[in-house]
Design an enzyme around this catalytic site. Sequence first.
Site, PDB file in Angstrom:
ATOM      1  N   GLN A   1       0.832  -1.205   0.000  1.00  0.00           N
ATOM      2  CA  GLN A   1       0.000   0.000   0.000  1.00  0.00           C
ATOM      3  C   GLN A   1       0.862   1.248   0.000  1.00  0.00           C
ATOM      4  OE1 GLN A   1      -3.398   0.110   2.738  1.00  0.00           O
ATOM      5  NE2 GLN A   1      -2.721   2.090   3.477  1.00  0.00           N
ATOM      6  N   GLY A   2       0.747   2.074  -1.039  1.00  0.00           N
ATOM      7  CA  GLY A   2       1.524   3.305  -1.158  1.00  0.00           C
ATOM      8  C   GLY A   2       0.715   4.517  -0.752  1.00  0.00           C
ATOM      9  N   TYR A   3       0.575   4.730   0.545  1.00  0.00           N
ATOM     10  CA  TYR A   3      -0.198   5.871   1.057  1.00  0.00           C
ATOM     11  C   TYR A   3       0.704   6.900   1.758  1.00  0.00           C
ATOM     12  CZ  TYR A   3      -5.054   4.217   0.345  1.00  0.00           C
ATOM     13  OH  TYR A   3      -6.265   3.846  -0.182  1.00  0.00           O
ATOM     14  N   SER A   4       1.274   6.517   2.916  1.00  0.00           N
ATOM     15  CA  SER A   4       2.003   7.473   3.756  1.00  0.00           C
ATOM     16  C   SER A   4       3.231   8.018   3.057  1.00  0.00           C
ATOM     17  CB  SER A   4       2.428   6.798   5.065  1.00  0.00           C
ATOM     18  OG  SER A   4       1.308   6.372   5.803  1.00  0.00           O
TER      19      SER A   4
ATOM     20  N   SER B   1       4.322  -1.497   4.296  1.00  0.00           N
ATOM     21  CA  SER B   1       4.424  -2.869   4.799  1.00  0.00           C
ATOM     22  C   SER B   1       4.604  -3.858   3.653  1.00  0.00           C
ATOM     23  CB  SER B   1       3.166  -3.238   5.591  1.00  0.00           C
ATOM     24  OG  SER B   1       2.990  -2.373   6.682  1.00  0.00           O
TER      25      SER B   1
ATOM     26  N   GLU C   1     -10.276  -1.716   5.977  1.00  0.00           N
ATOM     27  CA  GLU C   1      -9.120  -2.097   6.788  1.00  0.00           C
ATOM     28  C   GLU C   1      -9.548  -2.636   8.149  1.00  0.00           C
ATOM     29  OE1 GLU C   1      -4.637  -0.303   7.364  1.00  0.00           O
ATOM     30  OE2 GLU C   1      -6.291   1.043   6.987  1.00  0.00           O
TER      31      GLU C   1
ATOM     32  N   SER D   1      -2.737   7.798  12.952  1.00  0.00           N
ATOM     33  CA  SER D   1      -2.420   8.042  14.357  1.00  0.00           C
ATOM     34  C   SER D   1      -3.686   8.306  15.166  1.00  0.00           C
ATOM     35  CB  SER D   1      -1.475   9.243  14.481  1.00  0.00           C
ATOM     36  OG  SER D   1      -2.162  10.441  14.143  1.00  0.00           O
TER      37      SER D   1
END
Length: 384
Positions: free
Chosen positions: A115-118, A152, A236, A361
């Site tokens: 997953q390419g988010y953050s 991850s 999720e 967060s």
Amino acid sequence: MEFGFTPQDEVFRARARGWLAAHADDAQDRRTWERTLGKAGWIGLGWNEDGYGNRTATLTQQVAWAEEYARSGAPPRSGHIGENLLAPTLLAHGTDEQRSRFLPPIAAGDELWCQGYSEPGAGSDLAGVRTTAEREPAGTYYRITGQKIWTSLAHEADWCFVLARTEPGSRRHHGLSFLLVPMDQPGRVEVRPIRQLTGTSEFNEVFFDGARARVQHVVGGEGRGWRVAMSLLGFERGVSTLAQQIGFAAELGRVLRAAVETGAVTDPVVRDRLVRQWAELRTMRWNALRTLGRSGDPGAPSVAKLLWAGWHQRLGELAMLVRGPAAAVGPAGWSPTNPYELDALQHLFLFSRADTIYGGSDQIQRTIIAERVLGLPREPKGDV
């Protein structure tokens, strides 16, 4: 809410338990294990109506499978990102062509996803995306430039779903697109593992330097990535949360046994904390069952994340408390090639420090609840 398993569910559970007992100990590397699961029909249980997955299963049967898997001691899954995040997203927002191309290899355990988010500097602020995707003159591909972090299993993945900015000059959640990007692009995609406090490297930095993604591999349409990304975050939490709680219960059991062995259980404060952890875990299960299969509740995923992240972090702290001074000593001697080794409770403590940060967060989850559920004024945001 009344929630229970039918006799048919229990037959399904027994079949799952029997298969896992016969095969879990035979698992080799994680990729081979995914293919073993796929060949036996255990991937894609929730895709019934579309026919892209394997065996059919009701929602309660999916819960039974997830719980039995967690109890079995089978290897950690490498394919859960594709199965539990991308697949439901494609079923909700993808084209027939995208579903036909990507779902069968996920169900077979042949293609793994990350997953390419953050991104660096944005933290849990997903709208702070700086990664860009520019369409090539021929119009067939996008070229992606930027960096993702805390990705991850990127070092194992074949593909990455990437949130990138496709509209130059756009800000915040506007002008974003959800692209499916192959990872095997030497010189264009670089993966750098991030060594954690635990000494392991499940997380990675990913650098895109002109990486290519096909135009037909944009999910939901160009510029509509925010809607797709928010939908994915809702997937999720769900069945996987109940399975996660089985693992939590096993960890709580180890902490309780340690408290008995060290004599810490005779301390009334420690006993109170142990009972509180048990009661809160039961409450999390009831909350997960209450929201299972429901949609349209914008606060449910954030509430679930806040509950389990804080609970798990407190459990790690309690694990060190019951161990006493011995918690500071590793199970093996130091060496230059193996600087330190952790036992299960030490690993729990160190890894759980990140629970209230990754996956959004605590601050972000509370902001979501405040703005989208309670209708409070929006938090001021800086320019991106």
